[in-house]
Write a protein that holds these residues in place. Structure first.
Motif, PDB file in Angstrom:
ATOM      1  N   VAL A  71       1.049  -0.684  -0.100  1.00  0.00           N
ATOM      2  CA  VAL A  71      -0.549  -0.225  -0.429  1.00  0.00           C
ATOM      3  C   VAL A  71       0.383   1.221   0.499  1.00  0.00           C
ATOM      4  CG1 VAL A  71      -1.844   1.401   1.346  1.00  0.00           C
ATOM      5  CG2 VAL A  71      -1.606  -1.240   0.992  1.00  0.00           C
ATOM      6  N   GLN A  72       2.199   1.300   0.600  1.00  0.00           N
ATOM      7  CA  GLN A  72       3.201   2.683   1.087  1.00  0.00           C
ATOM      8  C   GLN A  72       3.890   2.627   0.077  1.00  0.00           C
ATOM      9  OE1 GLN A  72       5.863   2.221   3.698  1.00  0.00           O
ATOM     10  NE2 GLN A  72       6.854   4.086   3.289  1.00  0.00           N
ATOM     11  N   ALA A  73       3.765   1.252  -1.379  1.00  0.00           N
ATOM     12  CA  ALA A  73       4.569   1.743  -2.091  1.00  0.00           C
ATOM     13  C   ALA A  73       3.472   2.163  -3.513  1.00  0.00           C
ATOM     14  CB  ALA A  73       5.332   0.561  -2.729  1.00  0.00           C
ATOM     15  N   LEU A  74       2.621   1.435  -3.408  1.00  0.00           N
ATOM     16  CA  LEU A  74       1.111   1.903  -4.403  1.00  0.00           C
ATOM     17  C   LEU A  74       1.111   3.753  -4.153  1.00  0.00           C
ATOM     18  CD1 LEU A  74      -1.091  -0.617  -4.473  1.00  0.00           C
ATOM     19  CD2 LEU A  74      -0.137   0.021  -6.471  1.00  0.00           C
ATOM     20  N   ASN A  75       1.140   4.080  -3.067  1.00  0.00           N
ATOM     21  CA  ASN A  75       0.625   4.506  -2.212  1.00  0.00           C
ATOM     22  C   ASN A  75       1.926   6.306  -3.383  1.00  0.00           C
ATOM     23  OD1 ASN A  75      -1.663   4.817  -1.680  1.00  0.00           O
ATOM     24  ND2 ASN A  75      -0.931   4.789   0.571  1.00  0.00           N
ATOM     25  N   SER A  76       2.597   5.900  -2.736  1.00  0.00           N
ATOM     26  CA  SER A  76       4.401   6.319  -3.572  1.00  0.00           C
ATOM     27  C   SER A  76       4.271   6.738  -5.212  1.00  0.00           C
ATOM     28  CB  SER A  76       5.377   5.936  -2.961  1.00  0.00           C
ATOM     29  OG  SER A  76       5.698   4.947  -3.659  1.00  0.00           O
ATOM     30  N   GLU A  77       3.741   5.730  -5.957  1.00  0.00           N
ATOM     31  CA  GLU A  77       3.254   6.130  -7.139  1.00  0.00           C
ATOM     32  C   GLU A  77       2.239   6.695  -7.562  1.00  0.00           C
ATOM     33  OE1 GLU A  77       4.935   2.312  -8.406  1.00  0.00           O
ATOM     34  OE2 GLU A  77       6.780   2.176  -7.398  1.00  0.00           O
ATOM     35  N   GLY A  78       1.102   7.145  -7.029  1.00  0.00           N
ATOM     36  CA  GLY A  78      -0.267   7.155  -7.597  1.00  0.00           C
ATOM     37  C   GLY A  78      -1.168   6.238  -7.050  1.00  0.00           C
ATOM     38  N   GLY A  79      -0.544   4.842  -6.490  1.00  0.00           N
ATOM     39  CA  GLY A  79      -1.673   4.016  -7.301  1.00  0.00           C
ATOM     40  C   GLY A  79      -3.027   4.236  -7.297  1.00  0.00           C
ATOM     41  N   ALA A  80      -4.000   5.375  -7.380  1.00  0.00           N
ATOM     42  CA  ALA A  80      -5.329   4.572  -7.827  1.00  0.00           C
ATOM     43  C   ALA A  80      -5.086   5.232  -9.913  1.00  0.00           C
ATOM     44  CB  ALA A  80      -5.798   5.638  -7.365  1.00  0.00           C
ATOM     45  N   LEU A  81      -3.965   5.094  -9.498  1.00  0.00           N
ATOM     46  CA  LEU A  81      -3.873   5.099 -11.247  1.00  0.00           C
ATOM     47  C   LEU A  81      -4.044   3.494 -11.569  1.00  0.00           C
ATOM     48  CD1 LEU A  81      -3.537   7.144 -14.047  1.00  0.00           C
ATOM     49  CD2 LEU A  81      -0.800   6.729 -13.399  1.00  0.00           C
ATOM     50  N   TYR A  82      -3.065   2.436 -11.471  1.00  0.00           N
ATOM     51  CA  TYR A  82      -3.031   1.623 -11.504  1.00  0.00           C
ATOM     52  C   TYR A  82      -4.330   0.762 -12.329  1.00  0.00           C
ATOM     53  CZ  TYR A  82       1.838   1.957 -10.354  1.00  0.00           C
ATOM     54  OH  TYR A  82       2.858   1.930 -10.837  1.00  0.00           O
ATOM     55  N   ALA A 108      -3.093  10.142  -3.850  1.00  0.00           N
ATOM     56  CA  ALA A 108      -1.889  10.299  -3.550  1.00  0.00           C
ATOM     57  C   ALA A 108      -1.361  10.813  -5.145  1.00  0.00           C
ATOM     58  CB  ALA A 108      -1.331   8.630  -3.436  1.00  0.00           C
ATOM     59  N   GLY A 109      -0.141  11.162  -5.116  1.00  0.00           N
ATOM     60  CA  GLY A 109       0.116  12.190  -6.247  1.00  0.00           C
ATOM     61  C   GLY A 109       2.044  11.472  -6.324  1.00  0.00           C
ATOM     62  N   ASP A 110       2.040  10.945  -7.829  1.00  0.00           N
ATOM     63  CA  ASP A 110       2.926  10.352  -7.912  1.00  0.00           C
ATOM     64  C   ASP A 110       4.505  11.139  -8.296  1.00  0.00           C
ATOM     65  OD1 ASP A 110       5.280   8.766  -9.345  1.00  0.00           O
ATOM     66  OD2 ASP A 110       3.761   7.559 -10.526  1.00  0.00           O
ATOM     67  N   PRO A 111       5.580  11.238  -7.726  1.00  0.00           N
ATOM     68  CA  PRO A 111       6.524  12.478  -7.558  1.00  0.00           C
ATOM     69  C   PRO A 111       7.331  12.012  -8.860  1.00  0.00           C
ATOM     70  CG  PRO A 111       7.209  10.848  -5.511  1.00  0.00           C
ATOM     71  CD  PRO A 111       5.985  10.997  -6.277  1.00  0.00           C
ATOM     72  N   ARG A 112       7.027  11.009  -9.320  1.00  0.00           N
ATOM     73  CA  ARG A 112       8.183  11.076 -10.848  1.00  0.00           C
ATOM     74  C   ARG A 112       7.317  12.000 -12.068  1.00  0.00           C
ATOM     75  NH1 ARG A 112       7.396   5.018 -11.394  1.00  0.00           N
ATOM     76  NH2 ARG A 112       5.372   5.290 -10.928  1.00  0.00           N
ATOM     77  N   THR A 113       6.071  11.544 -11.859  1.00  0.00           N
ATOM     78  CA  THR A 113       4.726  12.715 -12.919  1.00  0.00           C
ATOM     79  C   THR A 113       4.728  14.048 -12.491  1.00  0.00           C
ATOM     80  OG1 THR A 113       2.965  11.781 -11.878  1.00  0.00           O
ATOM     81  CG2 THR A 113       4.150  11.192 -13.241  1.00  0.00           C
ATOM     82  N   GLU A 114       6.004  15.067 -11.727  1.00  0.00           N
ATOM     83  CA  GLU A 114       4.887  16.490 -10.534  1.00  0.00           C
ATOM     84  C   GLU A 114       4.020  16.386 -10.288  1.00  0.00           C
ATOM     85  OE1 GLU A 114       4.490  19.198 -13.974  1.00  0.00           O
ATOM     86  OE2 GLU A 114       6.085  18.558 -15.443  1.00  0.00           O
ATOM     87  N   SER A 115       4.254  14.964  -9.568  1.00  0.00           N
ATOM     88  CA  SER A 115       2.854  15.038  -7.868  1.00  0.00           C
ATOM     89  C   SER A 115       1.894  14.795  -8.416  1.00  0.00           C
ATOM     90  CB  SER A 115       3.093  15.890  -7.039  1.00  0.00           C
ATOM     91  OG  SER A 115       4.311  16.000  -6.470  1.00  0.00           O
ATOM     92  N   TRP A 116       1.482  14.255  -9.838  1.00  0.00           N
ATOM     93  CA  TRP A 116       0.060  14.085 -10.314  1.00  0.00           C
ATOM     94  C   TRP A 116      -0.304  12.913  -9.414  1.00  0.00           C
ATOM     95  CZ3 TRP A 116      -0.541  14.336 -16.302  1.00  0.00           C
ATOM     96  CH2 TRP A 116       0.046  15.753 -16.517  1.00  0.00           C
ATOM     97  N   THR A 117      -1.680  12.941  -9.439  1.00  0.00           N
ATOM     98  CA  THR A 117      -2.704  12.314  -8.803  1.00  0.00           C
ATOM     99  C   THR A 117      -3.263  11.620  -9.855  1.00  0.00           C
ATOM    100  OG1 THR A 117      -4.889  13.643  -8.532  1.00  0.00           O
ATOM    101  CG2 THR A 117      -3.163  13.730  -6.739  1.00  0.00           C
ATOM    102  N   ALA A 118      -3.561  10.072 -10.256  1.00  0.00           N
ATOM    103  CA  ALA A 118      -4.900   9.094 -11.428  1.00  0.00           C
ATOM    104  C   ALA A 118      -5.534  10.411 -11.714  1.00  0.00           C
ATOM    105  CB  ALA A 118      -5.555   8.565 -10.593  1.00  0.00           C
ATOM    106  N   LEU A 119      -6.470  11.599 -10.391  1.00  0.00           N
ATOM    107  CA  LEU A 119      -7.219  12.316 -11.499  1.00  0.00           C
ATOM    108  C   LEU A 119      -6.537  12.830 -12.462  1.00  0.00           C
ATOM    109  CD1 LEU A 119     -10.200  13.244 -11.420  1.00  0.00           C
ATOM    110  CD2 LEU A 119      -9.687  14.066  -9.414  1.00  0.00           C
ATOM    111  N   HIS A 120      -5.244  13.777 -12.274  1.00  0.00           N
ATOM    112  CA  HIS A 120      -4.799  14.557 -13.176  1.00  0.00           C
ATOM    113  C   HIS A 120      -4.364  14.067 -14.467  1.00  0.00           C
ATOM    114  CE1 HIS A 120      -3.789  16.495  -9.314  1.00  0.00           C
ATOM    115  NE2 HIS A 120      -2.796  18.149 -10.274  1.00  0.00           N
ATOM    116  N   VAL A 121      -4.011  12.553 -14.221  1.00  0.00           N
ATOM    117  CA  VAL A 121      -3.521  11.465 -15.602  1.00  0.00           C
ATOM    118  C   VAL A 121      -4.922  11.564 -16.356  1.00  0.00           C
ATOM    119  CG1 VAL A 121      -2.634   9.604 -15.998  1.00  0.00           C
ATOM    120  CG2 VAL A 121      -1.964  10.832 -14.560  1.00  0.00           C
TER     121      VAL A 121
END
Length: 188
Positions: A71-82, A108-121
């Protein structure tokens, strides 16, 4: 039935039993190995593997609780996007529900993508159905990326660059409605 018929029937029953045992062992080994995959890989398996393998991946993910580390790993990657990007919309919703119920932060935002959330994407031109799905599960429209942009800001900027994208106007309407507090549906 003669002696030859009884022998043939016996041989066929034995062969069917051996085939069933071999098949069960094969599926058991595949399921055991699949059980150790990360959730992201299991989700990918839904879209690219043969039906029998996708079925195993889905069952493993549904019946194996996500660990706190996962869960922590998913949250650090904007996990709802998967899960929301799965090709099948029903499976996308099932898996998003599963992830959220296990503690994955839909915002959760993904720091690899400017902290975009799944909704941003998904606001960038994915179907309005995906935007509506995230909004129904609690995605917030006021979360800002590291440049201060909300998902609506990102969608509006994308519409200026890609005015022919049929998804962007629908996504903008959904996001505007969500910001106003209107009930979100996937009909736009």
């Amino acid at each position: 039935m003669g002696m030859k018929g009884r022998i043939a029937g016996h041989v066929l029953r034995r062969a069917a039993l051996v085939a069933a045992i071999a098949s069960s062992l094969f599926y058991g080994v595949v399921a055991y190995r699949t059980f150790h995959y990360e959730p992201q890989l299991l989700l990918t398996c839904f879209d690219i593997e043969p039906d029998w393998r996708a079925w195993i991946c889905e069952k493993v993910l549904k019946h194996a609780a996500l660990t706190p580390a996962q869960v922590q790993a998913l949250n650090s990657e904007g996990g709802a996007l998967y899960p929301v990007l799965l090709e099948n919309p029903r499976k996308a919703e099932d898996m998003l529900s599963l992830f959220v119920s296990h503690g994955v932060d839909i915002n959760a935002g993904d720091p690899r993508t400017e902290s975009w959330t799944a909704l941003h994407v998904v606001a960038l031109g994915h179907s309005a159905e995906r935007v509506a799905l995230l909004l129904r599960y609690g995605a917030r429209t006021d979360v800002r990326d590291q440049d201060g942009n909300t998902p609506l800001d990102v969608a509006r900027r994308a519409l200026k660059r890609f005015p022919d994208d049929p998804n962007l106007p629908k996504n903008i309407r959904l996001l505007e409605a969500a910001e106003r507090g209107a009930k979100v549906t996937n009909r736009s």
